[in-house]
Every structure is written in C-alpha cells, then in structure tokens.
Design a protein around this motif. Structure first.
Motif, short mmCIF file in Angstrom:
data_model
loop_
_atom_site.label_atom_id
_atom_site.label_comp_id
_atom_site.label_asym_id
_atom_site.label_seq_id
_atom_site.Cartn_x
_atom_site.Cartn_y
_atom_site.Cartn_z
N ASP A 150 -40.96 47.54 79.75
CA ASP A 150 -39.81 46.89 80.37
C ASP A 150 -39.46 45.65 79.54
N TYR A 151 -38.33 45.71 78.86
CA TYR A 151 -37.89 44.61 78.00
C TYR A 151 -37.13 43.57 78.83
N VAL A 152 -37.87 42.78 79.62
CA VAL A 152 -37.26 41.74 80.43
C VAL A 152 -36.83 40.57 79.54
N PHE A 153 -37.65 40.23 78.56
CA PHE A 153 -37.38 39.13 77.65
C PHE A 153 -37.11 39.67 76.26
N HIS A 154 -36.32 38.95 75.47
CA HIS A 154 -35.95 39.42 74.13
C HIS A 154 -37.13 39.45 73.16
N ASP A 155 -38.16 38.64 73.38
CA ASP A 155 -39.26 38.55 72.42
C ASP A 155 -40.48 39.38 72.83
N MET A 172 -48.91 47.24 79.07
CA MET A 172 -47.75 46.46 79.48
C MET A 172 -47.19 45.77 78.24
N LEU A 173 -45.88 45.60 78.21
CA LEU A 173 -45.20 44.94 77.11
C LEU A 173 -44.95 43.49 77.48
#
Length: 190
Positions: A150-155, A172-173
């Motif tokens: 889940d790409y919640v934040f850009h980094d 988890m990412l």
C-alpha cells in the motif's frame, strides 16, 4: 662496518623492487612510495562502500543461526533505518535478508517478537512494484500482509516483515527512513 651494511641493505631492497637493470631502457621505474599515502574519495556512495567492506572468511558469520536451510541473524534489540541496517548486515558478513519461500517465511516468523517490525532486504528502488533482493538483485518471494503493498506515502520503497500474532503475518511496505529491527542472511542465494 654498520654504514656498509646499511648501504648493502638499501641496494638489495631497491634491487628487488626494480629488478635487473639489464634492458632498463624498456622499464618504467616507479618510486615505491608513490602509492603509500593514497586517500579514498570521501564521496563514495553507499553501494560502493558496502562492496568495499571486507568479507568475513568464517561461514556462517558469528551470531548467524541456521533457520531452515540458510543462516540468518535476527536483530531483536537495535532499531535502524533500512540503509543503516543493510550496512550493519554487510559489516557482520551478510546481507539484509530476502526470504526464498513460504516454508522459510514461517520458520523466520516463528522467531520474531510479535508486533515488531523487522527490515528485510527487499525493495523497489529501481522500478516501482518490482521487488528485488538487495543481496542478489533477483525477484524476491513476497507474502504480503493483508492490504499490502500500500503506497500511502511517496517514499515507500523498503519492505519489512511484521508478526501480528493473529495469522496476518507478512510483508509490509514502508518508508526506508523508519527505524526497525532487521534480519540478515549469510548468503546471496536470494
């Protein structure tokens, strides 16, 4: 007599370095002190520095334990960001770990403290959603936790493993700057 001994020693030392003077017109004579004080460029990037860390000859490296068919070190006390964790694993003689299959994932998860994040050596720095092992550059085995990646934040490019202790353990990412415990592997298999 002492002066003659010192001169003879100097002649033997320089002679062994430069070799025979026969055909010396073809030889390029160098000063033996030219390379003595070379200084490493302080602007080397992290990957170059990681490659330059001397490899330990002992296998498995100290503190690494057999889990399944491979050797791992699980850091339970110290939290570091992803880059520092990768460097620490290299200094120990290994690499930030990538998991090869479901069986190995379960064996590792069984040794993790519940509700604690552990960095692994899986990332998508090069190509978004193309997750590879830091050690080998090969595609990594991925068993994501529910709702991940889940790409919640850009980094978010670095992967950690988390044991929820309720059958939702998995990868988890997250941002690479977060500080987590980490897992090292002793090989470059994955």
């Amino acid at each position: 007599m002492l002066n003659h001994t010192a001169v003879l020693f100097f002649v033997l030392l320089t002679g062994s370095h430069y070799g025979s003077l026969a055909g010396s017109e073809d030889l390029e004579i160098q000063n033996p002190w030219d390379n003595l004080f070379q200084i490493q460029n302080p602007w080397d990037n992290l990957s170059t520095l990681l490659k330059n860390i001397p490899k330990k000859t002992e296998f498995p490296p100290p503190k690494f334990r057999l889990i399944g068919s491979r050797y791992f070190y699980i850091e339970q006390q110290i939290e570091q960001n992803w880059t520092t964790a990768a460097s620490t694993c290299r200094q120990m003689g290994g690499y930030l770990a990538a998991i090869k299959d479901e069986e190995e994932a379960q064996a590792i998860i069984a040794r993790l403290s519940p509700f604690v994040f552990y960095y692994v050596g899986i990332n998508d720095h090069e190509i978004k959603r193309s997750f590879v092992s830091l050690a080998s550059g090969k595609p990594a085995f991925l068993k994501w936790s529910k709702g991940e990646p889940d790409y919640v934040f850009h980094d978010q490019n670095c992967v950690s493993i988390f044991n929820f202790n309720d059958n939702d353990e998995g990868l988890m990412l997250g941002p690479c700057s977060n500080k987590h415990n980490f897992i090292c592997q002793a090989d470059v298999e994955i």
